[in-house]
Design an enzyme around this catalytic site. Structure first.
Site, PDB file in Angstrom:
ATOM      1  N   HIS A   9       2.640   0.866 -13.028  1.00 41.96           N
ATOM      2  CA  HIS A   9       3.457  -0.325 -13.261  1.00 41.96           C
ATOM      3  C   HIS A   9       4.935   0.048 -13.159  1.00 41.96           C
ATOM      4  O   HIS A   9       5.348   1.071 -13.716  1.00 41.96           O
ATOM      5  CB  HIS A   9       3.138  -0.911 -14.637  1.00 41.96           C
ATOM      6  CG  HIS A   9       3.842  -2.209 -14.869  1.00 41.96           C
ATOM      7  ND1 HIS A   9       3.439  -3.387 -14.267  1.00 41.96           N
ATOM      8  CD2 HIS A   9       4.947  -2.512 -15.583  1.00 41.96           C
ATOM      9  CE1 HIS A   9       4.260  -4.359 -14.625  1.00 41.96           C
ATOM     10  NE2 HIS A   9       5.185  -3.852 -15.425  1.00 41.96           N
ATOM     11  N   ASN A  55      -3.676   2.742 -13.722  1.00 43.36           N
ATOM     12  CA  ASN A  55      -2.808   1.750 -13.085  1.00 43.36           C
ATOM     13  C   ASN A  55      -1.376   2.268 -13.073  1.00 43.36           C
ATOM     14  O   ASN A  55      -0.992   3.063 -13.931  1.00 43.36           O
ATOM     15  CB  ASN A  55      -2.863   0.428 -13.860  1.00 43.36           C
ATOM     16  CG  ASN A  55      -2.017  -0.662 -13.213  1.00 43.36           C
ATOM     17  OD1 ASN A  55      -2.025  -0.813 -11.986  1.00 43.36           O
ATOM     18  ND2 ASN A  55      -1.276  -1.414 -14.000  1.00 43.36           N
ATOM     19  N   LEU A  64      -6.511  -8.837 -12.777  1.00 41.62           N
ATOM     20  CA  LEU A  64      -6.946  -8.151 -13.998  1.00 41.62           C
ATOM     21  C   LEU A  64      -8.352  -7.596 -13.788  1.00 41.62           C
ATOM     22  O   LEU A  64      -9.238  -8.316 -13.335  1.00 41.62           O
ATOM     23  CB  LEU A  64      -6.995  -9.148 -15.153  1.00 41.62           C
ATOM     24  CG  LEU A  64      -5.803  -9.252 -16.083  1.00 41.62           C
ATOM     25  CD1 LEU A  64      -6.130 -10.207 -17.219  1.00 41.62           C
ATOM     26  CD2 LEU A  64      -5.387  -7.894 -16.625  1.00 41.62           C
ATOM     27  N   GLY A 101       0.773  -1.243   0.000  1.00 45.86           N
ATOM     28  CA  GLY A 101       0.000   0.000   0.000  1.00 45.86           C
ATOM     29  C   GLY A 101       0.799   1.284   0.000  1.00 45.86           C
ATOM     30  O   GLY A 101       0.274   2.335   0.380  1.00 45.86           O
ATOM     31  N   SER A 102       2.046   1.243  -0.485  1.00 44.97           N
ATOM     32  CA  SER A 102       2.804   2.505  -0.464  1.00 44.97           C
ATOM     33  C   SER A 102       2.238   3.514  -1.474  1.00 44.97           C
ATOM     34  O   SER A 102       2.215   4.718  -1.200  1.00 44.97           O
ATOM     35  CB  SER A 102       4.303   2.263  -0.697  1.00 44.97           C
ATOM     36  OG  SER A 102       4.561   1.958  -2.038  1.00 44.97           O
ATOM     37  N   MET A 121      -3.518  -6.807  -7.560  1.00 51.25           N
ATOM     38  CA  MET A 121      -2.875  -7.907  -8.275  1.00 51.25           C
ATOM     39  C   MET A 121      -3.875  -8.804  -9.010  1.00 51.25           C
ATOM     40  O   MET A 121      -3.868 -10.021  -8.854  1.00 51.25           O
ATOM     41  CB  MET A 121      -2.043  -8.749  -7.298  1.00 51.25           C
ATOM     42  CG  MET A 121      -1.017  -7.936  -6.530  1.00 51.25           C
ATOM     43  SD  MET A 121       0.073  -7.000  -7.621  1.00 51.25           S
ATOM     44  CE  MET A 121       1.123  -8.334  -8.157  1.00 51.25           C
TER      45      MET A 121
END
Ligand code: GRF
Length: 208
Positions: free
Chosen positions: A115, A113, A98, A17-18, A96
């Site tokens: 990444h 999102n 889809l 949760g950072s 984590m």
């Protein structure tokens, strides 16, 4: 304050949760005046993020995928709470899983999102490990709109980060994380100020 009605945001996270905390603290410190986090959704009972955001006063709700017969029903259950809370956009922050057609259909071009690589390089799990194994000298972070494919939708922002010969997965992850947080905040700033327009695969930033 900008005078604009703040964007009601749900954050989805599965773990540490950072990124979720960075977004929340950016709002609390006045850095994102046009964003109002209203809810955190997690799919993992043991996710530390649940407690972290609750301590900051944000509602955090667990939806266990296995307790629903299908992915569609799982997402419909989430969607009904999102509607109740008047959510307008979703930030995936280490979620984590889809996202499926129910949520994407309900929030077209409103799901973001983050990444930890320069997409389209190294999509999927363990992006840092993939970068190290490939031997790249530069990697980075990507914030993008979410479509039905993994780590695939139009790119909103990217920032690069060097990779050093002595790097391990841990040191590279540690160098990437603060860049993730900053990039996500900038992307949410753009979204909440209505400055992002999608044209095909391109996200056009309006700076007026
Ligand atoms: C981050 O590296 C993010 O880019 C990826 O999952 C990780 C989540 O980390 N999608 P955290 O839970 O936000 O600390």
């Amino acid at each position: 304050m900008s005078g604009r009605k703040p964007l009601r945001l749900a954050i989805f996270a599965s773990g540490r949760g950072s990124n979720a905390m960075a977004i929340l603290l950016a709002v609390r410190s006045g850095r994102l005046p046009d964003v109002e986090p209203v809810l955190l959704v997690s799919d993992k009972e043991v996710a530390p993020v649940l407690e972290k955001v609750r301590q900051e006063g944000l509602e955090a709700v667990l939806f266990k995928p296995k307790t629903y017969p299908t992915k569609e029903e799982y997402e419909r259950a989430i969607l009904s709470l999102l509607k109740e809370r008047g959510v307008e956009a979703i930030a995936l922050a280490g979620y984590m899983r889809l996202v499926g057609s129910v949520l994407i259909g309900a929030f077209p071009d409103r799901i973001l999102n983050i990444h930890p690589s320069l997409l389209p390089a190294f999509p999927g799990l363990h992006a840092q490990r993939q970068a190290l194994e490939y031997g790249v000298r530069v990697t980075g972070v990507t914030v993008h709109f979410v479509d039905l494919l993994m780590d695939h939708g139009p790119v909103i922002l990217q920032k690069s980060v060097p990779v050093y010969p002595e790097d391990t997965e841990e040191t590279l992850t540690e160098r990437l994380l603060p860049v993730e947080h900053e990039t996500y905040i900038e992307a949410l700033e753009g979204l909440s100020q209505g400055r992002l327009r999608i044209s095909g695969r391109h996200v056009l930033w309006n700076f007026n």
